[in-house]
Design an enzyme around this catalytic site. Sequence first.
Site, short mmCIF file in Angstrom:
data_model
loop_
_atom_site.label_atom_id
_atom_site.label_comp_id
_atom_site.label_asym_id
_atom_site.label_seq_id
_atom_site.Cartn_x
_atom_site.Cartn_y
_atom_site.Cartn_z
N PRO A 215 0.83 -1.21 0.00
CA PRO A 215 0.00 0.00 0.00
C PRO A 215 0.87 1.26 0.00
O PRO A 215 1.87 1.32 0.71
CB PRO A 215 -0.78 -0.09 1.30
CG PRO A 215 -0.45 -1.38 1.92
CD PRO A 215 0.72 -1.97 1.22
N GLU A 216 0.50 2.22 -0.82
CA GLU A 216 1.22 3.49 -0.83
C GLU A 216 0.44 4.53 -0.03
O GLU A 216 -0.62 4.23 0.51
CB GLU A 216 1.44 3.94 -2.28
CG GLU A 216 2.46 3.06 -2.98
CD GLU A 216 3.34 3.85 -3.95
OE1 GLU A 216 3.50 5.07 -3.75
OE2 GLU A 216 3.86 3.24 -4.89
N LYS B 74 3.66 6.38 5.86
CA LYS B 74 2.88 5.22 5.41
C LYS B 74 2.39 4.39 6.59
O LYS B 74 2.10 3.21 6.46
CB LYS B 74 3.72 4.36 4.45
CG LYS B 74 3.71 4.93 3.03
CD LYS B 74 4.23 3.94 2.02
CE LYS B 74 5.62 4.30 1.59
NZ LYS B 74 6.07 3.55 0.41
N ARG C 27 1.07 -12.30 4.99
CA ARG C 27 2.51 -12.44 4.77
C ARG C 27 3.37 -11.92 5.91
O ARG C 27 4.58 -12.09 5.92
CB ARG C 27 2.89 -11.77 3.44
CG ARG C 27 2.23 -12.52 2.27
CD ARG C 27 2.79 -12.10 0.95
NE ARG C 27 4.22 -12.33 0.85
CZ ARG C 27 4.96 -11.87 -0.15
NH1 ARG C 27 4.40 -11.16 -1.10
NH2 ARG C 27 6.25 -12.12 -0.19
N HIS D 142 -5.16 -15.62 9.52
CA HIS D 142 -4.06 -14.66 9.59
C HIS D 142 -4.42 -13.39 10.34
O HIS D 142 -3.87 -12.33 10.07
CB HIS D 142 -3.54 -14.30 8.19
CG HIS D 142 -3.27 -15.49 7.32
ND1 HIS D 142 -2.24 -16.36 7.59
CD2 HIS D 142 -3.91 -15.96 6.23
CE1 HIS D 142 -2.26 -17.33 6.68
NE2 HIS D 142 -3.26 -17.11 5.84
N ARG E 188 15.08 0.31 -7.85
CA ARG E 188 13.67 0.14 -8.15
C ARG E 188 13.41 0.30 -9.64
O ARG E 188 13.97 1.17 -10.29
CB ARG E 188 12.83 1.18 -7.39
CG ARG E 188 13.02 1.17 -5.88
CD ARG E 188 12.55 -0.12 -5.24
NE ARG E 188 11.14 -0.37 -5.48
CZ ARG E 188 10.15 0.10 -4.73
NH1 ARG E 188 10.42 0.85 -3.68
NH2 ARG E 188 8.90 -0.18 -5.02
N ARG F 70 22.01 17.73 -3.28
CA ARG F 70 22.00 16.26 -3.23
C ARG F 70 22.41 15.66 -4.58
O ARG F 70 21.91 16.04 -5.62
CB ARG F 70 20.61 15.74 -2.85
CG ARG F 70 20.24 16.06 -1.41
CD ARG F 70 19.01 15.29 -1.02
NE ARG F 70 18.48 15.75 0.25
CZ ARG F 70 18.75 15.15 1.42
NH1 ARG F 70 19.54 14.09 1.46
NH2 ARG F 70 18.23 15.62 2.53
#
Length: 271
Positions: free
Chosen positions: A2-3, A59, A116, A97, A261, A152
């Site tokens: 989930p974002e 998050k 999970r 679960h 990524r 940066r």
Amino acid sequence: MPELPEVETVANGVDVRVRGQRIVSVWTSGKPQTFKSPETEIAEVLTGARIEHVRRVGKTVVMDLARGKKHSAQFLVHLGMTGRLLVSQRDVPLPPHTHAVLSLGDKREVRFVDPRRFGRLSVVTEAGGYAGPGVEPTTVSAEEFAGLFRGRKLAIKAALLNQSILHGVGNIYADESLCRAGIRPRKAAGRLTRVELDRLHTALQQVLAKAIELGGSSVSDYVDADGVRGFFQVEHKVYGRSGEDCLDCGSGLKKIVVGGRTTVYCPTCQR
Ligand SMILES: [Zn+2]
């Protein structure tokens, strides 16, 4: 995984259902990994507390707790890959679960289900509470946003994903905001002009706001008793579309790896 928009949707959905309720008892599964704070401490901190507010920080779903009129602690839920928070009537059978059950005064339950077990549950009792590792992307000003990247050397995509800079931005919204801002994901963060950073700031906040808005309509799918998972999707311009054509110019989208990524971008529209 989930974002930010999904986590915000979950937090808001739980909030409207349980705000003001008292937690009368707590059950935990005893399974390893899930509990970042000791289970006995979680039970002790939550039992008897009233739920003041449920909200998103980065998050993480944060449940603010009070005893009497005083803020007492926070219960933190990190959903991990497959974690879900369900608000159910007590007589609905526990799904497989299930790792934590908060029984409420009105005979409903908040259940944490996570097949999970990458999710994490913890409590924070320190004054000040949990603020998350970085800056909040949905409310950061253009000025502060630009300052985050000054000097940066890392790629802007990697900087967007770095949770100690901005917290809550994941792979989907990093790629989508860079696409909408017309910026190459590999470009060094510190080399972006202020104009580019302003475009990125606007794009990121727009794409997150849109996703949160769409998420609002599917809240019930996330937190209802049966926990059916049917989340919205913002139309993705690049994410998950490698090998397809750019929706704006028709060029073939490119797939590269940035900061470990998978990253998809349009070589024509993003400079
Ligand atoms: Zn294009």
